[in-house]
Write a protein that holds these residues in place. Structure first.
Motif, PDB file in Angstrom:
ATOM      1  N   ASN A  48       2.563   1.328  12.168  1.00 48.87           N
ATOM      2  CA  ASN A  48       3.085   2.592  11.646  1.00 48.87           C
ATOM      3  C   ASN A  48       2.082   3.270  10.723  1.00 48.87           C
ATOM      4  OD1 ASN A  48       5.526   2.616  13.033  1.00 48.87           O
ATOM      5  ND2 ASN A  48       6.589   1.441  11.457  1.00 48.87           N
ATOM      6  N   TRP A  49       1.373   2.475   9.925  1.00 52.77           N
ATOM      7  CA  TRP A  49       0.350   3.028   9.041  1.00 52.77           C
ATOM      8  C   TRP A  49      -0.730   3.764   9.858  1.00 52.77           C
ATOM      9  CZ3 TRP A  49      -0.272   4.323   4.232  1.00 52.77           C
ATOM     10  CH2 TRP A  49      -1.547   4.441   3.665  1.00 52.77           C
ATOM     11  N   ASN A  50      -1.139   3.146  10.950  1.00 55.05           N
ATOM     12  CA  ASN A  50      -2.168   3.752  11.785  1.00 55.05           C
ATOM     13  C   ASN A  50      -1.694   5.061  12.425  1.00 55.05           C
ATOM     14  OD1 ASN A  50      -3.901   1.669  11.168  1.00 55.05           O
ATOM     15  ND2 ASN A  50      -3.512   0.529  13.049  1.00 55.05           N
ATOM     16  N   LYS A  51      -0.396   5.190  12.606  1.00 47.20           N
ATOM     17  CA  LYS A  51       0.154   6.448  13.128  1.00 47.20           C
ATOM     18  C   LYS A  51       0.165   7.539  12.055  1.00 47.20           C
ATOM     19  CE  LYS A  51       3.126   4.041  16.430  1.00 47.20           C
ATOM     20  NZ  LYS A  51       4.511   3.603  16.724  1.00 47.20           N
ATOM     21  N   ILE A  52       0.306   7.113  10.795  1.00 48.25           N
ATOM     22  CA  ILE A  52       0.344   8.060   9.677  1.00 48.25           C
ATOM     23  C   ILE A  52      -1.066   8.506   9.286  1.00 48.25           C
ATOM     24  CG2 ILE A  52       0.930   8.316   7.225  1.00 48.25           C
ATOM     25  CD1 ILE A  52       3.166   6.195   7.750  1.00 48.25           C
ATOM     26  N   ILE A  53      -1.970   7.539   9.204  1.00 48.26           N
ATOM     27  CA  ILE A  53      -3.326   7.813   8.723  1.00 48.26           C
ATOM     28  C   ILE A  53      -4.197   8.224   9.903  1.00 48.26           C
ATOM     29  CG2 ILE A  53      -5.320   6.879   7.474  1.00 48.26           C
ATOM     30  CD1 ILE A  53      -2.766   7.299   5.793  1.00 48.26           C
ATOM     31  N   THR A  54      -4.190   9.531  10.177  1.00 51.44           N
ATOM     32  CA  THR A  54      -4.986  10.113  11.258  1.00 51.44           C
ATOM     33  C   THR A  54      -5.863  11.219  10.693  1.00 51.44           C
ATOM     34  OG1 THR A  54      -3.332  11.800  11.778  1.00 51.44           O
ATOM     35  CG2 THR A  54      -3.108   9.656  12.899  1.00 51.44           C
ATOM     36  N   ARG A  55      -6.844  11.637  11.464  1.00 52.22           N
ATOM     37  CA  ARG A  55      -7.737  12.714  11.015  1.00 52.22           C
ATOM     38  C   ARG A  55      -6.953  13.990  10.735  1.00 52.22           C
ATOM     39  NH1 ARG A  55     -12.636  10.571  11.513  1.00 52.22           N
ATOM     40  NH2 ARG A  55     -12.967   9.054  13.180  1.00 52.22           N
ATOM     41  N   ASP A  56      -5.997  14.302  11.603  1.00 58.84           N
ATOM     42  CA  ASP A  56      -5.200  15.517  11.389  1.00 58.84           C
ATOM     43  C   ASP A  56      -4.378  15.425  10.111  1.00 58.84           C
ATOM     44  OD1 ASP A  56      -6.170  16.790  13.604  1.00 58.84           O
ATOM     45  OD2 ASP A  56      -4.465  16.273  14.894  1.00 58.84           O
ATOM     46  N   ASN A  57      -3.736  14.283   9.879  1.00 54.63           N
ATOM     47  CA  ASN A  57      -2.879  14.137   8.700  1.00 54.63           C
ATOM     48  C   ASN A  57      -3.661  14.107   7.394  1.00 54.63           C
ATOM     49  OD1 ASN A  57      -0.613  14.134  10.292  1.00 54.63           O
ATOM     50  ND2 ASN A  57      -0.308  11.920  10.224  1.00 54.63           N
ATOM     51  N   LEU A  58      -4.902  13.645   7.447  1.00 56.21           N
ATOM     52  CA  LEU A  58      -5.709  13.567   6.234  1.00 56.21           C
ATOM     53  C   LEU A  58      -6.669  14.749   6.070  1.00 56.21           C
ATOM     54  CD1 LEU A  58      -6.707   9.791   5.910  1.00 56.21           C
ATOM     55  CD2 LEU A  58      -4.708  10.981   5.011  1.00 56.21           C
ATOM     56  N   LYS A  59      -6.534  15.727   6.935  1.00 57.60           N
ATOM     57  CA  LYS A  59      -7.477  16.846   6.944  1.00 57.60           C
ATOM     58  C   LYS A  59      -7.667  17.477   5.572  1.00 57.60           C
ATOM     59  CE  LYS A  59      -8.486  21.147   9.386  1.00 57.60           C
ATOM     60  NZ  LYS A  59      -8.017  22.088  10.451  1.00 57.60           N
ATOM     61  N   PHE A  60      -6.568  17.693   4.844  1.00 56.17           N
ATOM     62  CA  PHE A  60      -6.641  18.363   3.547  1.00 56.17           C
ATOM     63  C   PHE A  60      -6.450  17.400   2.365  1.00 56.17           C
ATOM     64  CE2 PHE A  60      -5.002  21.507   6.615  1.00 56.17           C
ATOM     65  CZ  PHE A  60      -6.068  22.395   6.596  1.00 56.17           C
ATOM     66  N   ILE A  61      -6.137  16.144   2.657  1.00 58.12           N
ATOM     67  CA  ILE A  61      -5.880  15.173   1.585  1.00 58.12           C
ATOM     68  C   ILE A  61      -7.194  14.742   0.941  1.00 58.12           C
ATOM     69  CG2 ILE A  61      -4.937  12.889   1.038  1.00 58.12           C
ATOM     70  CD1 ILE A  61      -2.813  14.938   1.765  1.00 58.12           C
ATOM     71  N   GLN A  62      -7.230  14.813  -0.386  1.00 55.52           N
ATOM     72  CA  GLN A  62      -8.432  14.431  -1.130  1.00 55.52           C
ATOM     73  C   GLN A  62      -8.266  13.101  -1.868  1.00 55.52           C
ATOM     74  OE1 GLN A  62      -9.237  17.754  -3.723  1.00 55.52           O
ATOM     75  NE2 GLN A  62      -9.671  19.140  -2.023  1.00 55.52           N
ATOM     76  N   ALA A  63      -7.011  12.678  -2.092  1.00 59.11           N
ATOM     77  CA  ALA A  63      -6.778  11.441  -2.841  1.00 59.11           C
ATOM     78  C   ALA A  63      -5.493  10.780  -2.370  1.00 59.11           C
ATOM     79  CB  ALA A  63      -6.691  11.727  -4.336  1.00 59.11           C
ATOM     80  N   ILE A  64      -5.520   9.459  -2.324  1.00 58.65           N
ATOM     81  CA  ILE A  64      -4.330   8.674  -1.991  1.00 58.65           C
ATOM     82  C   ILE A  64      -4.102   7.675  -3.116  1.00 58.65           C
ATOM     83  CG2 ILE A  64      -3.292   7.003  -0.407  1.00 58.65           C
ATOM     84  CD1 ILE A  64      -4.782   8.286   1.868  1.00 58.65           C
TER      85      ILE A  64
END
Length: 199
Positions: A48-64
Motif C-alpha cells: 500500500n505504501w508503494n501505491k501511495i508514494i509515486t512520482r505523481d503523488n510526490l510531485k509537489f511534496i517537499q517534506a514528509i
C-alpha cells in the motif's frame, strides 16, 4: 471540499499504530495503561505504501514527517524499506522523524541513521523527558540507558538527531544536565517544551 495540490508541500504520516510506550496523556492508551480498545493495531503494508508514494503523488511534496501520533516508526518492521521507497522516487525530499527511541536494537538505529544520511535533509527527534529513571515516568515502558545507546548509534552515523524534552514538575531540575548530556553526545539540537497537562 477540493484541494489545490500544488499548494500542499508537507505530508505527515503514521505507518503504524503500534508503540512500545504508554504515555500518560496519549490517546492511544487509557491513562497511560492498556491500549485504547477503539484503536486498531496494525502496520501499513509496504504494498500500500508503494501505491501511495509515486512520482505523481510526490510531485509537489517537499517534506514528509513520520510524526508518531498513534504509533512509533521504530515499531514498524519495514520502516527503512518505507524510507527507501521515498528515496527512490524523490531523494531531494526532506525527512523528519519523531520517536521515543526505545524500541528495536542499536543495529536498527545505526542502519536507519546510515540510510537517512542519503537524503538532502533529514532530522530524527528523540523525545526523552528526563534523565535516568525520570525519563520513563511519563513515557512509561521506555528505558533511558537503552534510548541513549540508540541515540549514540544514530549520531555516530552522522545523522541529525534532536533531543526533545517535555518539562514536567518532576523533571524540571534536570533540564540543564540533560542539555549538557546532549551536547557531550553530539545531538544536533536540544529542544525544551513545557507540558500544559497533568502527567
Amino acid at each position: 471540499m477540493t484541494y489545490d495540490f500544488q499548494n500542499i508541500k508537507f505530508l505527515q504520516v503514521d505507518i503504524t499504530s503500534y508503540c512500545n510506550s504508554f504515555c500518560g496523556i496519549c490517546s492511544r492508551n487509557i491513562e497511560g495503561g492498556e491500549v485504547n480498545p477503539n484503536l486498531k493495531l496494525n502496520h501499513l503494508s509496504l504494498d500500500n505504501w508503494n501505491k501511495i508514494i509515486t512520482r505523481d503523488n510526490l510531485k509537489f511534496i517537499q517534506a514528509i514527517s513520520f510524526n508518531g501520533n498513534v504509533g512509533d516508526i521504530g515499531m514498524h518492521p519495514d520502516s527503512i524499506e518505507f524510507l527507501n521507497r521515498i528515496y527512490q522516487i524523490k531523494p531531494e525530499i526532506s525527512i523528519d522523524i519523531h520517536t521515543n527511541g526505545g524500541s528495536r536494537t542499536e543495529e536498527f538505529w545505526r542502519d536507519l541513521g546510515k540510510f537517512l544520511t542519503n537524503f538532502k535533509y533529514h532530522n530524527i527527534t528523540f523525545s526523552v523527558d528526563g534523565i535516568r529513571e525520570k525519563a520513563s515516568r511519563y513515557r512509561r515502558g521506555t528505558d533511558f540507558d537503552k534510548i541513549m545507546q540508540h541515540a549514540k548509534a544514530l549520531i555516530e552515523t552522522g545523522a541529525n538527531v534532536t533531543w526533545r524534552y517535555i518539562v514536567f514538575d518532576h523533571n524540571i531540575n534536570d533540564v540543564e544536565e540533560a542539555r549538557n548530556m546532549a551536547i557531550d553526545m553530539g545531538f544536533s539540537a536540544f529542544k525544551v517544551n513545557r507540558s500544559n497537562q497533568s502527567e
